[in-house]
Scaffold this motif. Structure first.
Motif, PDB file in Angstrom:
ATOM      1  N   ARG A 162       0.831  -1.213   0.000  1.00 49.22           N
ATOM      2  CA  ARG A 162       0.000   0.000   0.000  1.00 49.22           C
ATOM      3  C   ARG A 162       0.859   1.255   0.000  1.00 49.22           C
ATOM      4  O   ARG A 162       0.555   2.237  -0.675  1.00 49.22           O
ATOM      5  N   SER A 163       1.934   1.197   0.768  1.00 50.02           N
ATOM      6  CA  SER A 163       2.781   2.379   0.915  1.00 50.02           C
ATOM      7  C   SER A 163       3.415   2.799  -0.409  1.00 50.02           C
ATOM      8  O   SER A 163       3.726   3.981  -0.594  1.00 50.02           O
ATOM      9  N   ASP A 164       3.584   1.861  -1.345  1.00 46.74           N
ATOM     10  CA  ASP A 164       4.122   2.216  -2.660  1.00 46.74           C
ATOM     11  C   ASP A 164       3.196   3.159  -3.414  1.00 46.74           C
ATOM     12  O   ASP A 164       3.616   3.863  -4.330  1.00 46.74           O
ATOM     13  N   PHE A 165       1.915   3.168  -3.047  1.00 42.89           N
ATOM     14  CA  PHE A 165       0.917   3.980  -3.738  1.00 42.89           C
ATOM     15  C   PHE A 165       0.359   5.086  -2.838  1.00 42.89           C
ATOM     16  O   PHE A 165      -0.725   5.617  -3.082  1.00 42.89           O
ATOM     17  N   ASN A 166       1.106   5.421  -1.805  1.00 43.33           N
ATOM     18  CA  ASN A 166       0.733   6.497  -0.881  1.00 43.33           C
ATOM     19  C   ASN A 166      -0.612   6.262  -0.200  1.00 43.33           C
ATOM     20  O   ASN A 166      -1.357   7.200   0.069  1.00 43.33           O
TER      21      ASN A 166
END
Length: 190
Positions: A162-166
């Motif tokens: 998820r963190s890869d896509f903010n």
């Protein structure tokens, strides 16, 4: 054999023998993307997209030259609980506006088995584009018994952060990893 089966997944008809790519469109009523993540170690929580648009272009002579594109509005997400959906659409996650889309555009297809392939592509959401690899499986191909036209069905899966896509709020308590399961049907375009 491997390329023959992948070819069948996209383009077999009773009168096979095509030289150019053929277009298949997703059957929105029988295509879905289910995602899941761990919630605080207590449960696995699920969400879904359904009713989305997409197409498959297939070159029977060169399956690696095929392509897949899919798009869906972020706000078409289903979570089964209105407050959770509202939170996902909030600034904590997507800060979703009307017209915001999730898209996948393939950049390469590698046949990996008799009925499997690795589909690499660009996943875009929340203003970020990252390369992902889908592990895809051909479920069945043939003439649809009701529509009486060429039809194909596939499953695929991948895992993203998820963190890869903010949209990584509350990680690691709410898992950063999201498992994605895809099941689609596609019909030969008119």
């Amino acid at each position: 054999m491997k390329t023959t089966l992948l070819a069948a997944a996209f383009a077999v008809t009773a009168t096979a023998g095509f030289a150019a790519p053929e277009k298949y469109v997703l059957d929105a009523s029988h295509s879905q993307i289910v995602f899941s993540y761990n919630h605080l170690g207590y449960s696995t929580t699920y969400g879904m997209f359904s009713g989305f648009d997409g197409e498959i272009m297939f070159d029977q002579e060169d399956p690696a030259a095929s392509s897949v594109t899919v798009s869906m509005p972020v706000k078409s997400m289903m979570t089964g609980w209105e407050k959770r959906l509202g939170h996902f659409m909030s600034p904590d996650f997507f800060n979703a506006q009307d017209g915001d889309m999730v898209t996948f555009t393939s950049t390469g297809i590698e046949v990996s088995g008799d009925n499997t392939a690795k589909i690499t592509g660009d996943l875009s959401m929340n203003g970020v584009t990252k390369s992902v690899v889908l592990d895809a499986t051909l479920n069945q191909v043939g003439t649809h018994p009701q529509a009486q036209k060429p039809w194909a069905g596939f499953d695929a899966s991948t895992t993203v952060l998820r963190s890869d896509f903010n949209v990584g709020a509350f990680a690691p308590y709410v898992s950063d990893e999201v498992q994605i399961m895809i099941s689609i049907e596609a019909m030969k375009a008119e």
